[in-house]
Design an enzyme around this catalytic site. Structure first.
Site, PDB file in Angstrom:
ATOM      1  N   ARG A  55       0.865  -1.174   0.000  1.00 49.22           N
ATOM      2  CA  ARG A  55       0.000   0.000   0.000  1.00 49.22           C
ATOM      3  C   ARG A  55       0.902   1.224   0.000  1.00 49.22           C
ATOM      4  NH1 ARG A  55      -3.358  -0.276   5.288  1.00 49.22           N
ATOM      5  NH2 ARG A  55      -4.214   1.690   4.537  1.00 49.22           N
ATOM      6  N   SER A  91       0.464   4.025   1.702  1.00 51.17           N
ATOM      7  CA  SER A  91       0.374   4.887   2.890  1.00 51.17           C
ATOM      8  C   SER A  91       1.768   5.039   3.492  1.00 51.17           C
ATOM      9  CB  SER A  91      -0.578   4.291   3.923  1.00 51.17           C
ATOM     10  OG  SER A  91       0.019   3.185   4.576  1.00 51.17           O
ATOM     11  N   LYS A 103      -1.963  -7.714  10.650  1.00 53.20           N
ATOM     12  CA  LYS A 103      -3.356  -7.697  11.115  1.00 53.20           C
ATOM     13  C   LYS A 103      -4.347  -7.364   9.999  1.00 53.20           C
ATOM     14  CE  LYS A 103      -3.593  -2.932  12.901  1.00 53.20           C
ATOM     15  NZ  LYS A 103      -3.931  -2.112  14.073  1.00 53.20           N
ATOM     16  N   ASP A 104      -3.850  -6.852   8.846  1.00 56.07           N
ATOM     17  CA  ASP A 104      -4.742  -6.562   7.716  1.00 56.07           C
ATOM     18  C   ASP A 104      -5.054  -7.793   6.878  1.00 56.07           C
ATOM     19  OD1 ASP A 104      -4.879  -3.901   8.368  1.00 56.07           O
ATOM     20  OD2 ASP A 104      -3.343  -3.260   6.935  1.00 56.07           O
ATOM     21  N   THR A 150     -11.431   5.991  17.872  1.00 58.58           N
ATOM     22  CA  THR A 150     -10.851   4.737  17.397  1.00 58.58           C
ATOM     23  C   THR A 150     -11.648   4.246  16.197  1.00 58.58           C
ATOM     24  OG1 THR A 150     -10.326   2.427  17.916  1.00 58.58           O
ATOM     25  CG2 THR A 150     -12.223   3.361  19.023  1.00 58.58           C
ATOM     26  N   SER A 168     -11.786   0.919  15.643  1.00 55.77           N
ATOM     27  CA  SER A 168     -11.832  -0.520  15.909  1.00 55.77           C
ATOM     28  C   SER A 168     -12.956  -0.908  16.866  1.00 55.77           C
ATOM     29  CB  SER A 168     -10.479  -0.949  16.501  1.00 55.77           C
ATOM     30  OG  SER A 168     -10.576  -2.158  17.201  1.00 55.77           O
ATOM     31  N   ARG A 226     -13.053  -3.806  18.233  1.00 58.65           N
ATOM     32  CA  ARG A 226     -12.321  -4.537  19.282  1.00 58.65           C
ATOM     33  C   ARG A 226     -11.925  -3.585  20.407  1.00 58.65           C
ATOM     34  NH1 ARG A 226      -7.093  -4.252  20.272  1.00 58.65           N
ATOM     35  NH2 ARG A 226      -6.675  -3.189  18.311  1.00 58.65           N
ATOM     36  N   ARG A 227     -11.346  -2.443  20.049  1.00 64.46           N
ATOM     37  CA  ARG A 227     -10.954  -1.468  21.066  1.00 64.46           C
ATOM     38  C   ARG A 227     -12.175  -0.871  21.752  1.00 64.46           C
ATOM     39  NH1 ARG A 227      -6.845   0.973  16.735  1.00 64.46           N
ATOM     40  NH2 ARG A 227      -4.997  -0.281  17.209  1.00 64.46           N
ATOM     41  N   ARG A 272     -11.648   7.277  10.976  1.00 65.39           N
ATOM     42  CA  ARG A 272     -10.990   6.475   9.947  1.00 65.39           C
ATOM     43  C   ARG A 272      -9.838   7.270   9.349  1.00 65.39           C
ATOM     44  NH1 ARG A 272     -12.990   3.139   6.401  1.00 65.39           N
ATOM     45  NH2 ARG A 272     -10.795   3.006   5.846  1.00 65.39           N
ATOM     46  N   GLY A 273      -9.055   6.583   8.521  1.00 67.49           N
ATOM     47  CA  GLY A 273      -7.934   7.232   7.857  1.00 67.49           C
ATOM     48  C   GLY A 273      -6.622   6.631   8.293  1.00 67.49           C
ATOM     49  N   ASN A 274      -5.549   7.018   7.619  1.00 70.09           N
ATOM     50  CA  ASN A 274      -4.235   6.498   7.996  1.00 70.09           C
ATOM     51  C   ASN A 274      -3.802   7.093   9.331  1.00 70.09           C
ATOM     52  OD1 ASN A 274      -3.053   9.061   7.497  1.00 70.09           O
ATOM     53  ND2 ASN A 274      -2.748   8.564   5.353  1.00 70.09           N
ATOM     54  N   THR A 328      -3.646  10.876   9.648  1.00 66.48           N
ATOM     55  CA  THR A 328      -4.991  11.462   9.630  1.00 66.48           C
ATOM     56  C   THR A 328      -5.666  11.317  10.984  1.00 66.48           C
ATOM     57  OG1 THR A 328      -5.237  10.964   7.274  1.00 66.48           O
ATOM     58  CG2 THR A 328      -7.261  11.360   8.512  1.00 66.48           C
ATOM     59  N   ARG A 329      -5.532  10.136  11.591  1.00 65.62           N
ATOM     60  CA  ARG A 329      -6.185   9.904  12.875  1.00 65.62           C
ATOM     61  C   ARG A 329      -5.550  10.754  13.989  1.00 65.62           C
ATOM     62  NH1 ARG A 329      -6.247   3.649  13.461  1.00 65.62           N
ATOM     63  NH2 ARG A 329      -4.789   3.682  11.709  1.00 65.62           N
ATOM     64  N   CYS A 375     -12.838  -7.382  11.084  1.00 66.10           N
ATOM     65  CA  CYS A 375     -13.147  -6.008  11.486  1.00 66.10           C
ATOM     66  C   CYS A 375     -14.557  -5.894  12.047  1.00 66.10           C
ATOM     67  CB  CYS A 375     -13.015  -5.073  10.283  1.00 66.10           C
ATOM     68  SG  CYS A 375     -11.322  -4.849   9.732  1.00 66.10           S
TER      69      CYS A 375
END
Length: 312
Positions: A10, A12, A82-83, A126, A128, A130-131, A148-150, A153-154, A241
């Site tokens: 990717r 990013s 994890k992706d 977040t 996620s 999960r979180r 969302r975002g890379n 961005t977050r 996800c």
């Protein structure tokens, strides 16, 4: 063996860092070869205004790379472990699981306050489930905001959305040199990570024995055993996800210890358990822990979570 090896990733900032790390390791091992990076956008990079769980995670950040791999446009695909979905296309395999960074999550707080000290109703960002689920189990008063975002961005959204804090993976923050922003390493007893979090995966064509041999030195047996167990647990639970599942495998004194947690989206229900066994039984250990969690009620929690999210 090919003289030029094309490494797909990717495009990013974090993904490129990881791919360059792989390239530099391989260049050091094989100075006579030429390694080149090929960056590309994935579906997950294009859809930034929808929660991951709404889109579905079957290859969200990996499919375009896998197509390029199958078409022979690239020789290796570098992913955040994890992706990678727990079931890969038939003709592809994980050729190497690189040494794992600290796999946990971190809190980045504008006020410098840790999770236990944040004020009632604090706004936590977040992407996620999960979180979110584990966080609400720990502090039901938190107001969790989906971002969302890379990674960059977050971090920016912490200010833009007037959040009190964001939760991110330590590995990404550390790799991009933002350690000074970390307020707290979140303890595992509060939040278990995603399967494979903190490790870099190198995916290859299953039939490509020369590439398998090329990347073999980058494979870390301890990281592999832990992550194979985590992914087996996720596969058995049909996790991704869309579902709030955390898991962590660790090798200690020659044994593989695996812990798993499943929580409801509102954090009101949570089941958690750990088991151990020999590292060469990693897949079996993961499946066994998943079955034990299901017996404790994880199946019902996950079914409800999927239904709730479908209705939102």
């Amino acid at each position: 063996m090919k003289e030029e090896v094309v490494i797909g990733t990717r495009d990013s900032q974090l993904a490129m860092w990881q791919a360059r790390w792989v390239l530099e390791k391989l260049q050091g091992l094989y100075p006579q070869k030429k390694f080149v990076l090929k960056g590309m956008k994935t579906r997950g990079d294009h859809i930034l205004d929808v929660a991951l769980a709404k889109i579905g995670d079957k290859g969200l950040f990996t499919k375009e790379l896998e197509v390029a791999l199958l078409n022979g446009e690239i020789d290796l695909a570098v992913h955040s472990m994890k992706d990678l979905p727990t079931s890969l296309p038939e003709d592809l395999t994980i050729g190497a699981i690189c040494p794992r960074e600290f796999p946990g999550d971190v809190l980045i707080s504008r006020s410098g306050l840790t999770l236990d000290k944040l004020p009632p109703g604090a706004r936590i960002g977040t992407s996620s489930l999960r979180r979110t689920a584990q966080l609400l189990y720990y502090r039901p008063d938190f107001n969790v905001i989906t971002i969302r975002g890379n990674l960059t961005t977050r971090l920016r959204k912490l200010e833009e959305l007037n959040l009190d804090a964001v939760i991110l993976a330590y590995a990404g923050i550390h790799r991009l040199g933002h350690d000074e922003r970390i307020t707290q390493l979140i303890p595992f007893d509060i939040c278990l990570p995603a399967a494979g979090q903190g490790s870099i995966a190198i995916e290859i064509r299953a039939s490509d024995s020369s590439m398998q041999e090329l990347i073999r030195p980058l494979d870390d047996p301890s990281s592999r055993a832990a992550i194979v167990a985590e992914r087996a647990l996720m596969r058995k639970l049909e996790g991704g996800c869309q579902v709030p599942v955390g898991t962590l495998g660790q090798i200690q004194e020659g044994q593989l210890f695996l812990e798993g947690v499943v929580a409801s989206l509102d954090g009101r229900q949570l089941v958690r358990k750990n088991i151990s066994g020999p590292p060469d039984q990693a897949e079996k250990i993961g499946e066994e822990l998943a079955m034990q969690l299901i017996e404790m009620g994880a199946g019902e929690i996950l079914n409800k979570a999927r239904q709730e999210f479908d209705l939102q």
